[in-house]
Write a protein that holds these residues in place. Structure first.
Motif, PDB file in Angstrom:
ATOM      1  N   VAL A   1       0.741  -1.211  -0.044  1.00  0.00           N
ATOM      2  CA  VAL A   1       0.042  -0.048  -0.008  1.00  0.00           C
ATOM      3  C   VAL A   1       0.815   1.262  -0.010  1.00  0.00           C
ATOM      4  N   VAL A   2       0.780   2.060  -0.906  1.00  0.00           N
ATOM      5  CA  VAL A   2       1.440   3.241  -1.181  1.00  0.00           C
ATOM      6  C   VAL A   2       0.750   4.454  -0.396  1.00  0.00           C
ATOM      7  N   ASP A   3      -0.553   4.627  -0.676  1.00  0.00           N
ATOM      8  CA  ASP A   3      -1.554   5.627  -0.018  1.00  0.00           C
ATOM      9  C   ASP A   3      -2.728   5.052  -0.019  1.00  0.00           C
ATOM     10  N   GLY A   4      -3.459   5.392   1.398  1.00  0.00           N
ATOM     11  CA  GLY A   4      -4.702   4.979   1.455  1.00  0.00           C
ATOM     12  C   GLY A   4      -4.811   3.900   2.435  1.00  0.00           C
ATOM     13  N   ASN A   5      -5.947   3.297   2.701  1.00  0.00           N
ATOM     14  CA  ASN A   5      -6.315   2.398   3.735  1.00  0.00           C
ATOM     15  C   ASN A   5      -7.047   0.999   2.646  1.00  0.00           C
ATOM     16  N   ALA A   6      -6.495  -0.380   2.740  1.00  0.00           N
ATOM     17  CA  ALA A   6      -7.182  -1.512   2.308  1.00  0.00           C
ATOM     18  C   ALA A   6      -7.518  -2.377   3.522  1.00  0.00           C
ATOM     19  N   PHE A   7      -8.864  -3.065   3.190  1.00  0.00           N
ATOM     20  CA  PHE A   7      -9.070  -3.741   4.130  1.00  0.00           C
ATOM     21  C   PHE A   7      -9.066  -5.209   3.416  1.00  0.00           C
ATOM     22  N   VAL A   8      -8.453  -6.001   3.826  1.00  0.00           N
ATOM     23  CA  VAL A   8      -7.813  -7.376   3.062  1.00  0.00           C
ATOM     24  C   VAL A   8      -8.351  -8.764   3.923  1.00  0.00           C
ATOM     25  N   SER A   9      -8.970  -9.524   2.891  1.00  0.00           N
ATOM     26  CA  SER A   9      -9.125 -10.942   3.520  1.00  0.00           C
ATOM     27  C   SER A   9      -8.243 -11.846   2.841  1.00  0.00           C
ATOM     28  N   ILE A  10      -7.556 -12.723   3.064  1.00  0.00           N
ATOM     29  CA  ILE A  10      -6.600 -13.418   2.370  1.00  0.00           C
ATOM     30  C   ILE A  10      -7.018 -14.856   2.616  1.00  0.00           C
ATOM     31  N   ASN A  11      -7.507 -15.438   1.506  1.00  0.00           N
ATOM     32  CA  ASN A  11      -7.936 -16.929   1.615  1.00  0.00           C
ATOM     33  C   ASN A  11      -8.848 -17.287   2.518  1.00  0.00           C
ATOM     34  N   GLY A  12      -9.839 -16.318   2.700  1.00  0.00           N
ATOM     35  CA  GLY A  12     -10.931 -16.582   3.430  1.00  0.00           C
ATOM     36  C   GLY A  12     -10.959 -16.158   4.997  1.00  0.00           C
ATOM     37  N   ALA A  13      -9.501 -15.629   5.298  1.00  0.00           N
ATOM     38  CA  ALA A  13      -9.164 -15.381   6.731  1.00  0.00           C
ATOM     39  C   ALA A  13     -10.079 -14.118   7.068  1.00  0.00           C
ATOM     40  N   PRO A  14     -10.202 -13.616   8.214  1.00  0.00           N
ATOM     41  CA  PRO A  14     -10.733 -12.488   8.789  1.00  0.00           C
ATOM     42  C   PRO A  14      -9.952 -11.322   8.103  1.00  0.00           C
ATOM     43  N   GLU A  15     -10.826 -10.407   7.780  1.00  0.00           N
ATOM     44  CA  GLU A  15     -10.281  -8.945   7.216  1.00  0.00           C
ATOM     45  C   GLU A  15      -9.279  -8.188   8.000  1.00  0.00           C
ATOM     46  N   VAL A  16      -8.325  -7.723   7.520  1.00  0.00           N
ATOM     47  CA  VAL A  16      -7.253  -7.193   8.332  1.00  0.00           C
ATOM     48  C   VAL A  16      -7.105  -5.734   7.506  1.00  0.00           C
ATOM     49  N   GLU A  17      -6.811  -4.567   8.118  1.00  0.00           N
ATOM     50  CA  GLU A  17      -6.499  -3.388   7.692  1.00  0.00           C
ATOM     51  C   GLU A  17      -4.999  -3.224   7.438  1.00  0.00           C
ATOM     52  N   PHE A  18      -4.758  -2.550   6.244  1.00  0.00           N
ATOM     53  CA  PHE A  18      -3.155  -2.448   5.701  1.00  0.00           C
ATOM     54  C   PHE A  18      -3.187  -1.012   5.232  1.00  0.00           C
ATOM     55  N   LYS A  19      -2.324  -0.333   5.991  1.00  0.00           N
ATOM     56  CA  LYS A  19      -2.054   1.353   5.745  1.00  0.00           C
ATOM     57  C   LYS A  19      -0.909   1.615   4.754  1.00  0.00           C
ATOM     58  N   ALA A  20      -0.718   2.649   4.383  1.00  0.00           N
ATOM     59  CA  ALA A  20       0.453   3.043   3.660  1.00  0.00           C
ATOM     60  C   ALA A  20       1.831   2.657   4.348  1.00  0.00           C
ATOM     61  N   GLY A  21       2.682   2.008   3.408  1.00  0.00           N
ATOM     62  CA  GLY A  21       3.960   1.451   4.048  1.00  0.00           C
ATOM     63  C   GLY A  21       3.836  -0.076   4.468  1.00  0.00           C
ATOM     64  N   GLN A  22       2.632  -0.597   4.419  1.00  0.00           N
ATOM     65  CA  GLN A  22       2.242  -1.961   4.939  1.00  0.00           C
ATOM     66  C   GLN A  22       1.932  -2.720   3.785  1.00  0.00           C
ATOM     67  N   SER A  23       2.154  -4.156   3.718  1.00  0.00           N
ATOM     68  CA  SER A  23       1.807  -4.932   2.617  1.00  0.00           C
ATOM     69  C   SER A  23       1.467  -6.257   2.773  1.00  0.00           C
TER      70      SER A  23
END
Length: 101
Positions: A55-77
């Motif tokens: 993530v370069v800018d913004g916030n992403a809410f991500v579920s990987i392979n059906g796992a609970p959603e996690v928030e990723f912010k700028a600088g995270q991957s």
């Protein structure tokens, strides 16, 4: 915050009716990446290669392979293996770099 001495594909990669748009970047050593933006939406990506999404800018809410959603912010991957999938939810534009492996 930049890639130097790269080749950039002129034509955009457009997914999900324009909700995700990127350009392919090839580094001098042949490594391929994409640089793009996800507009507000919820999208599922099924992967044919291993991907690391930065993530370069913004916030992403991500579920990987059906796992609970996690928030990723700028600088995270997050990382997803070949054959896996992720669902990304963007409440505002999310700028990203996708590293293919």
């Amino acid at each position: 915050m930049q890639f130097d001495q790269v080749s950039v594909g002129k034509k955009a990669n457009i997914f999900f009716d324009g909700k995700c748009v990127s350009h392919t970047v090839t580094l001098p050593n042949g490594i391929r990446k994409s640089v793009g933006v996800v507009l507000p939406s919820t999208l599922r990506f099924d992967l044919s290669t291993k991907e690391i999404m930065e993530v370069v800018d913004g916030n992403a809410f991500v579920s990987i392979n059906g796992a609970p959603e996690v928030e990723f912010k700028a600088g995270q991957s997050w990382e997803v293996e070949k054959g896996g999938y992720f669902i990304i939810r963007a409440e505002s534009p999310v700028h990203y770099v996708c590293h293919f492996e």
